[in-house]
Write a protein that holds these residues in place. Structure first.
Motif, PDB file in Angstrom:
ATOM      1  N   UNK A  42       0.788  -1.271   0.071  1.00 56.15           N
ATOM      2  CA  UNK A  42      -0.036   0.066   0.046  1.00 56.15           C
ATOM      3  C   UNK A  42       0.852   1.169  -0.070  1.00 56.15           C
ATOM      4  N   UNK A  43       2.100   1.019  -0.619  1.00 53.50           N
ATOM      5  CA  UNK A  43       2.976   2.336  -0.660  1.00 53.50           C
ATOM      6  C   UNK A  43       2.553   3.166  -1.763  1.00 53.50           C
ATOM      7  N   UNK A  44       1.737   2.874  -2.476  1.00 48.86           N
ATOM      8  CA  UNK A  44       1.521   3.790  -3.721  1.00 48.86           C
ATOM      9  C   UNK A  44       0.313   4.837  -3.154  1.00 48.86           C
ATOM     10  N   UNK A  45       0.138   5.722  -3.928  1.00 49.58           N
ATOM     11  CA  UNK A  45      -0.964   6.975  -3.728  1.00 49.58           C
ATOM     12  C   UNK A  45      -2.104   6.136  -3.826  1.00 49.58           C
ATOM     13  N   UNK A  46      -3.127   6.804  -2.928  1.00 49.24           N
ATOM     14  CA  UNK A  46      -4.375   6.329  -2.981  1.00 49.24           C
ATOM     15  C   UNK A  46      -5.169   6.220  -4.340  1.00 49.24           C
ATOM     16  N   UNK A  47      -4.738   7.079  -5.298  1.00 51.09           N
ATOM     17  CA  UNK A  47      -5.282   7.255  -6.373  1.00 51.09           C
ATOM     18  C   UNK A  47      -5.100   5.895  -7.413  1.00 51.09           C
ATOM     19  N   UNK A  48      -4.334   5.072  -6.962  1.00 51.67           N
ATOM     20  CA  UNK A  48      -3.970   3.920  -7.641  1.00 51.67           C
ATOM     21  C   UNK A  48      -4.972   3.019  -7.251  1.00 51.67           C
ATOM     22  N   UNK A  49      -5.773   3.052  -6.051  1.00 48.66           N
ATOM     23  CA  UNK A  49      -6.617   2.001  -5.735  1.00 48.66           C
ATOM     24  C   UNK A  49      -7.739   1.835  -6.597  1.00 48.66           C
ATOM     25  N   UNK A  50      -8.200   0.592  -6.489  1.00 55.71           N
ATOM     26  CA  UNK A  50      -9.267   0.190  -7.264  1.00 55.71           C
ATOM     27  C   UNK A  50      -9.945  -0.847  -6.560  1.00 55.71           C
ATOM     28  N   UNK A  51     -11.182  -0.278  -6.132  1.00 57.14           N
ATOM     29  CA  UNK A  51     -12.137  -1.028  -5.037  1.00 57.14           C
ATOM     30  C   UNK A  51     -11.222  -1.505  -3.987  1.00 57.14           C
ATOM     31  N   UNK A  52     -10.556  -0.368  -3.403  1.00 55.16           N
ATOM     32  CA  UNK A  52      -9.505  -0.689  -2.255  1.00 55.16           C
ATOM     33  C   UNK A  52      -8.247  -1.536  -2.537  1.00 55.16           C
ATOM     34  N   UNK A  53      -8.168  -1.934  -3.531  1.00 54.55           N
ATOM     35  CA  UNK A  53      -6.955  -2.897  -4.057  1.00 54.55           C
ATOM     36  C   UNK A  53      -5.912  -1.898  -4.691  1.00 54.55           C
ATOM     37  N   UNK A  54      -4.688  -1.858  -4.022  1.00 55.63           N
ATOM     38  CA  UNK A  54      -3.676  -0.903  -4.508  1.00 55.63           C
ATOM     39  C   UNK A  54      -3.239  -1.486  -5.980  1.00 55.63           C
ATOM     40  N   UNK A  55      -3.290  -0.637  -7.022  1.00 56.32           N
ATOM     41  CA  UNK A  55      -2.879  -0.682  -8.362  1.00 56.32           C
ATOM     42  C   UNK A  55      -3.119  -2.189  -8.936  1.00 56.32           C
ATOM     43  N   UNK A  56      -4.208  -3.077  -9.001  1.00 56.15           N
ATOM     44  CA  UNK A  56      -4.382  -4.375  -9.103  1.00 56.15           C
ATOM     45  C   UNK A  56      -3.591  -4.741 -10.633  1.00 56.15           C
ATOM     46  N   UNK A  57      -3.748  -3.955 -11.719  1.00 61.30           N
ATOM     47  CA  UNK A  57      -3.272  -4.058 -12.902  1.00 61.30           C
ATOM     48  C   UNK A  57      -1.817  -4.131 -12.866  1.00 61.30           C
ATOM     49  N   UNK A  58      -1.507  -3.301 -12.033  1.00 60.99           N
ATOM     50  CA  UNK A  58       0.209  -3.376 -12.000  1.00 60.99           C
ATOM     51  C   UNK A  58       0.539  -4.700 -11.254  1.00 60.99           C
ATOM     52  N   UNK A  59      -0.255  -5.139 -10.270  1.00 61.12           N
ATOM     53  CA  UNK A  59       0.167  -6.106  -9.768  1.00 61.12           C
ATOM     54  C   UNK A  59       0.527  -7.376 -10.540  1.00 61.12           C
ATOM     55  N   UNK A  60      -0.772  -7.451 -11.349  1.00 63.15           N
ATOM     56  CA  UNK A  60      -0.812  -8.558 -12.360  1.00 63.15           C
ATOM     57  C   UNK A  60       0.204  -8.695 -13.112  1.00 63.15           C
ATOM     58  N   UNK A  61       0.611  -7.432 -13.989  1.00 63.41           N
ATOM     59  CA  UNK A  61       1.807  -7.363 -14.859  1.00 63.41           C
ATOM     60  C   UNK A  61       3.162  -7.830 -14.022  1.00 63.41           C
ATOM     61  N   UNK A  62       3.127  -7.377 -12.755  1.00 62.41           N
ATOM     62  CA  UNK A  62       4.301  -7.867 -11.827  1.00 62.41           C
ATOM     63  C   UNK A  62       4.619  -9.229 -11.788  1.00 62.41           C
ATOM     64  N   UNK A  63       3.462  -9.752 -11.401  1.00 62.14           N
ATOM     65  CA  UNK A  63       3.334 -11.105 -11.271  1.00 62.14           C
ATOM     66  C   UNK A  63       3.651 -12.164 -12.420  1.00 62.14           C
TER      67      UNK A  63
END
Lengths: 160, 1141
Positions: B268-289
């Motif tokens: 949760x270190x990203x700014x809150x704008x990146x949250x989607x349905x209170x998940x931090x930057x989900x698309x980013x997470x998918x890419x990273x995984x």
């Protein structure tokens, strides 16, 4: 990568089509028709993914769609996209349209094709997801709107 | 259709009226759309559009058209293009317009220019384009490029052109790529974040098209990855995903960075704008995984780096939203791709379980996909879910069925092959999607070859494959089959048996109706009959000839097949001259030359039996034919060709092996089912010189396989799967669960009951499924016995899917089911009501609501309900704020007349968990006759809580109070109580915001409004504002002197300043530091002599270290922090604190 984004209504009338790979005009129309054919015969309570099809590039591709009221939103993507991710992207797209048009309905998409294209351009660029944050998208679209307005006022009605 | 048109038409005038300003611009478009909707046939539409287009053509070329009109024409052209009409003449105008016009024009033209580009694309790839045309295209492309459009596809051609062409081409050719990439490279350092992002994506696209051209900008990619804006970083991941997919080894060094990024995102270190349905930057997470799984594949040391973060991701993603499932799915895939770690695998397996058992169909689909992926590593996992898999086989959803079959394909072995193949064929018969058929039929053929239990089954299955797959089949399927028949195994007896089966079955097929049979099947049959019909002595050869000639007469038979049939006839014609001669005669006048030649051969051979004997020896073993397998007579030709630069020959099997290394072609699938023992088959005995090279490598492999399978039979079946061993136990455990569920099905539950398949006798049905399960999952892993028996005690998952609320005792799950049935009925109403005009969002997407919304665990059910509640709440709020008929904005000028009723007891209203926190005084923000607002700051370690007290000063109830707070510089992490439905007279409501400060500012001001209704329909708005200082966001940082020393050295930004020293007490340094500590919440680490060290930090973020030394009458202060602006802010507040003292 997203290969194409299609919106058509319950009767298969295209409301928006955006291809991120080159197809001839006829192929594009055929893709729209066949996609509609595939998607429209699916029940409401089965899954939102359709695999394969010879349409756009073969087995690597999937159709991910959502059905809202009178419209189908279909994304054709390849295997490098996450299914659920795209599903939520559609939701973001529709919610953004809803925000921009205030209770968006099919007519909005018909009469403001250009605006819809602009919104889409802020979300997806060259088949890659650019932005998923709704407020950010709206900010960008509004900023453009402002620029346009100022230009319309300033632009002389010169000859072309 | 007609009612849509009608509704559209009725709505049109209203639309015109409502948007008078904008409507004019696209008036013509409206007219166009309107007239299109009025049309009844496609033909009329075509005519209309043609008219429209020609009108447009005229207009665009007329000099009197204004810019505005032009723009409108472009929109219309776009619309026509969408309908599939060619409006390419507008492209060039679009380009012109884009050049002259502003943003608006550019936007609209962009789409058209894209079309222009694609037209060019077509031209360049056409072989008929001349050099001159090519050159012209390049110039056009450059023009488009100049306008900022991506014409990168032309580079490759430009380069080609540069190689081939003359001077002029060369210049154009070399120019374009550089011309193109440079603006993007420069814009990658642009100040605006969005431009950098777009530039990164453009470079990526560029890389895809011409990878060699961008070698020099790889450094830029790295720069983008390290960009301070997370958005730019996200875009750069597209590039890295691609690069790493191509060569994972060269990017191993980045693993650490990716892991760190993911850790930060997950944490949760990203700014809150990146949250989607209170998940931090989900698309980013998918890419990273995905990137991590590529990096960690078959690499233990790299994998070890990511275990921790994967574990963290698995743990974090527990909320019940689609997007968290998307992350989980990627996580699971990553865990199974990288070097295995038992603990993670276990967790991932549990996750898969949740997916598979989920009532949501999309998740089930993903679960099946994950299982399909995972069973390659661990086949036992499928056993746990066998009942679900069987259910999915009968699922109404095509996609699910297909995925299930894919899964079954992966777990097929010699024991379950018959059942699985039968399922696949069933599916194929009902399927009409070409692509699926090709795909699946190939798999069936593969399975049949690999695992066939006996001859008749094999031939029968292949018959099905040929008749279903038909001419869609890939050519290697019939080829492999024929080779298998021809080469045979070691035992002649066995081979002949197989061939006999084939001949028999084909004769039966041919005696039936043949017109519907695919060509490919006919070819296979005629070949087999030609070769082996003589084996079947009970059948008259004349009968065979008759059947084949019948085929020849059929219209539907293609000429290629005729050739096959004719060559078959040639082989078996011996001694049947009378029948043949007529045939040969009739065919020798055929238009097809090959056919004619065959007919000639046939005639000659049938007349001269000796020649026939010599040319086509009947029943001769394949090894009897003398073939120069080395083709030595061609050596001269080959060496000549090689000298001329031809590529060396690669035998087909090698090519195939390269394509799919794991696919082993089993040429001895019948070994263990026949009397001949496996050991008697040895590959080296093979006597076929022609095909030796093809078969030796592969069959060696497959023998091993089949031997392994043989071992499995002995262990698996006898002990566990015997008819009386396993099934009775199942029976005992299932009835108690099943019977009540059937009994309590109340008659009123019609709707629910309809959804379930009619099951007259649940017990037998269940038994059937169990039987199916046991036959499907037989022989999966050695430990299968244990896991299956263990599983049978727990009720199979399908019972949970049945909606029987009466049985569910826990209130939470029944609540969910009621809710979901409510919502489903609502959604069905919506479908009918909200036609064209319905708001699209009104209806939840079908997947999120289903009558079967039972989640496996009650906890998850709760979570779901909560989620839904909050969502509804939020929606309700906005509508309350916006929904009022009238909004009265009343400035708070009355504030002076009504002195703020600040009461010290307001803090008593704080929630219990906040009471103990240190807090500031309560100050009044604003008030009007009915409401007064005051605020109080609470200092929590990780955030500042801004508490706003809303007091009703009237004697009446105030309704729909909603507070909205905005502050540019601060981030709101959470808020509570900002909406109050009903505020009683003389009461106070508390709402609090948790605020974060990421960039220090000395003072920040916030503004906000509170809206409320004193009477229904009249919304009053009361604005307020206030300021917060950095001091509110500073927290003591407790460190030891040693830690301080280390930290001090690691920090970069420092500021030095002399401050006033408080000299009014005994120890000036101590007094000064204490007063600073009180004012600013600093932590005094140590005081040694005339020096003191103090530490603090910005909430839980950046630290700031202060070093103070008494220097005469001043205090020399030296501040260090990793954040450039923080020391200045703190210094400012220190100065103020000391000045106020």
């Amino acid at each position: 990568m997203i290969k194409a984004i299609l919106i058509f209504n319950n009767h298969g009338k295209p409301r928006l089509s955006k291809f991120y790979e080159h197809y001839t005009e006829d192929t594009e129309q055929q893709i729209i028709r066949e996609t509609f054919h595939l998607v429209s015969k699916r029940d409401e309570n089965i899954c939102n993914f359709l695999e394969g099809g010879l349409l756009i590039g073969g087995s690597d591709n999937k159709l991910i769609y959502r059905h809202y009221a009178t419209l189908y939103f279909v994304f054709c993507v390849d295997s490098s996209e996450s299914e659920l991710g795209i599903l939520d992207l559609i939701q973001v797209f529709v919610e953004t349209l809803d925000k921009c048009f205030e209770n968006v309905c099919e007519l909005d998409l018909i009469f403001h094709v250009d605006k819809v294209h602009n919104i889409l351009a802020e979300m997806v660029m060259g088949g890659m997801v650019l932005e998923t944050n709704m407020s950010e998208i709206i900010t960008q679209v509004e900023a453009q709107g402002k620029m346009e307005k100022s230009e319309v006022r300033a632009a002389p009605f010169g000859l072309v | 259709m007609s009612d849509v048109v009608e509704k559209t038409l009725t709505a049109l005038p209203a639309l015109f009226d409502s948007q008078t300003g904008a409507a004019k611009i696209t008036n013509r478009l409206r007219q166009l759309i309107k007239s299109i909707t009025e049309l009844t046939s496609k033909h009329e539409e075509e005519n209309l559009i043609k008219q429209e287009l020609s009108a447009m053509k005229e207009q665009v070329s007329s000099p009197n058209t204004t810019m505005k009109q032009m723009r409108e024409i472009m929109v219309r052209a776009m619309y026509c293009e969408m309908l599939g009409y060619d409006a390419s003449f507008t492209y060039i105008h679009a380009i012109k317009l884009a050049q002259q016009g502003g943003v608006l024009e550019k936007r609209e033209e962009e789409n058209l220019i894209k079309q222009e580009l694609s037209a060019m694309k077509e031209q360049v790839s056409s072989p008929n384009t001349t050099m001159k045309q090519m050159r012209e295209i390049m110039v056009r492309a450059m023009y488009c490029e100049m306008l900022g459009y991506d014409a990168s596809f032309t580079y490759i051609h430009a380069i080609k052109l540069a190689q081939q062409g003359g001077v002029l081409e060369k210049r154009v050719g070399t120019f374009t790529p550089h011309f193109h990439s440079s603006p993007y490279i420069t814009s990658i350092t642009h100040a605006q974040e969005i431009i950098r992002r777009k530039a990164v994506l453009a470079l990526y696209k560029f890389y895809l098209i011409a990878p060699n051209q961008v070698q020099h900008i790889h450094a830029k990619f790295r720069k983008a990855l390290c960009d301070k804006d997370p958005g730019v970083m996200t875009s750069s991941l597209h590039i890295y995903l691609q690069l790493i997919r191509e060569s994972p080894d060269s990017y191993k060094d980045l693993t650490g960075s990716f892991v760190t990024i993911l850790k930060q995102v997950v944490g949760g270190k990203l700014p809150l704008d990146f949250n989607y349905h209170s998940v931090p930057a989900p698309w980013l997470q998918i890419q990273l995984l995905r990137i991590l799984s590529l990096l960690g594949k078959e690499d233990q040391s790299t994998s070890e780096l990511m275990y921790e973060v994967l574990d963290e991701s698995l743990r974090r993603a527990e909320m019940n939203h689609n997007i968290t499932y998307a992350i989980l799915y990627e996580c699971v895939k990553a865990v199974y791709t990288i070097h295995p770690k038992a603990e993670l695998l276990e967790k991932a397996a549990r996750c898969i379980g949740n997916f598979v058992l989920s009532p949501k169909i999309n998740l089930k689909y993903l679960g099946l996909k994950a299982l399909t992926y995972v069973v390659q590593h661990d086949a036992k996992l499928a056993l746990q879910h066998q009942m679900t898999i069987i259910e999915c086989l009968d699922h109404s959803d095509f996609t699910i069925k297909r995925e299930t079959l894919e899964l079954l394909f992966r777990i097929t072995n010699a024991q379950n092959v018959t059942v699985i193949v039968e399922k696949m064929l069933d599916f194929l018969r009902s399927c009409n999607d070409e692509h699926t058929i090709i795909h699946l039929v190939g798999k069936v053929a593969e399975l049949a070859e690999k695992f066939a239990p006996d001859n008749s089954w094999f031939i029968q299955t292949m018959n099905d494959v040929f008749s279903i797959g038909g001419d869609l089949l890939q050519q290697d399927v019939p080829n492999n089959f024929l080779r298998l028949l021809a080469e045979g195994s070691e035992s002649k007896e066995e081979d002949d048996q197989l061939r006999l089966y084939a001949v028999d079955s084909y004769l039966t097929v041919l005696k039936g109706h043949t017109s519907h049979l695919p060509q490919c099947f006919l070819q296979v049959m005629s070949w087999v009959l030609g070769e082996y019909a003589h084996l079947q002595e009970s059948v008259d050869q004349r009968e065979v000839i008759r059947l084949l000639t019948q085929l020849l007469d059929q219209r539907s038979v293609s000429s290629e097949t005729r050739v096959w049939i004719l060559s078959a006839l040639t082989k078996i014609s011996e001694g049947q001259t009378d029948l043949i001669l007529d045939l040969a005669e009739s065919l020798s006048s055929s238009q097809d030359t090959v056919l004619r030649q065959q007919a000639q051969e046939l005639r000659h051979l049938s007349q001269e039996s000796q020649l026939h004997e010599w040319a086509l020896p009947r029943g001769a073993p394949w090894d009897g034919i003398e073939v120069d397998s080395s083709l030595s007579f061609l050596d001269g030709f080959v060496s000549e060709a090689l000298a001329a630069g031809a590529a060396p020959y690669k035998p087909p099997h090698q090519r195939q092996e390269e394509l799919c290394e794991d696919r082993a072609l089993n040429l001895e699938p019948y070994g263990f089912s026949l009397p001949v023992s496996l050991s008697s088959c040895s590959i080296t005995d093979r006597q076929s010189p022609t095909l030796l090279s093809v078969s030796s490598g592969l069959s060696g492999n497959s023998t091993e396989l089949s031997q392994k399978a043989g071992c499995l039979i002995l262990e698996g079946v006898k002990r566990v799967w015997g008819k009386d061993g396993y099934l009775p136990q199942k029976k005992r455990s299932t009835p108690p669960v099943d019977e009540p569920s059937a009994a309590v099905q109340p008659p009123g539950q019609q709707e629910a009951a309809e959804r379930i398949e009619p099951r007259p006798d649940p017990l037998t049905q269940n038994q059937d499924k169990q039987q199916l399960a046991s036959s499907l999952f037989v022989g999966l892993g050695v430990g299968s016995a244990m896991s299956l028996l263990g599983k049978s005690e727990a009720p199979p998952p399908r019972f949970r899917k049945k909606p029987h609320p009466h049985e569910s005792s826990s209130s939470s799950s029944s609540g969910t089911s009621e809710r979901s049935s409510d919502s489903s009925s609502r959604s069905s109403r919506n479908t009918t009501n909200s036609f064209l005009y319905g708001s699209l969002l009104e209806k939840e997407p079908a997947t999120s609501i289903s009558a079967f919304d039972h989640t496996p665990k009650s906890t998850t059910a709760n979570g779901l309900a909560q989620n839904k509640d909050t969502k509804e709440d939020r929606r309700a709020n906005t509508s309350q704020i916006l929904g009022g008929d009238m909004v009265i904005v009343r400035p708070s000028t009355i504030q002076d007349k009504h002195p703020p009723s600040v009461s010290s007891d307001l803090t008593a209203l704080l929630p219990a968990d906040l009471k103990d926190l240190p807090h500031s005084d309560v100050i009044s923000l604003t008030s009007d006759p009915s409401l007064s607002l005051s605020s109080c700051r609470l200092f929590r370690d990780e955030a500042l809580l801004l508490v706003i007290f809303i007091s009703n000063c009237t004697e009446t109830v105030i309704k729909d109070v909603a507070v909205q707070l905005t502050c540019e510089e601060l981030k709101t992490v959470s808020l509570r109580g900002n909406v109050v439905d009903c505020l009683e007279a003389r009461s106070t409501s508390v709402c609090h915001y948790a605020l974060l400060m990421d960039d220090p500012h000395t003072n920040v001001s916030f503004t906000g409004t509170v809206s409320y209704q004193t009477q229904p329909g009249h919304t009053n708005t009361l604005p307020f504002s206030g300021t917060l200082s950095t001091a509110d966001f500073i927290r003591p940082l407790v460190v030891t002197t040693e830690e301080y020393g280390k930290l001090w050295l690691s920090l970069s930004h420092d500021v030095k300043q002399n401050l006033k020293l408080l000299t009014d007490a005994g120890d000036p340094l101590r007094t000064t530091l204490n007063s600073l500590k009180d004012a600013l919440q600093l932590h005094v680490v140590d005081i040694i002599g005339s020096e003191g060290i103090v530490a603090c930090r910005l909430l839980s973020g950046a630290p700031c270290l202060l070093h103070c030394r008494v220097n005469g009458t001043a205090l020399a202060m030296w501040l260090r922090s990793p954040h450039p602006a923080l020391p200045d802010c703190i210094l400012y507040h220190c100065q103020r604190a000391l000045a106020h003292h």
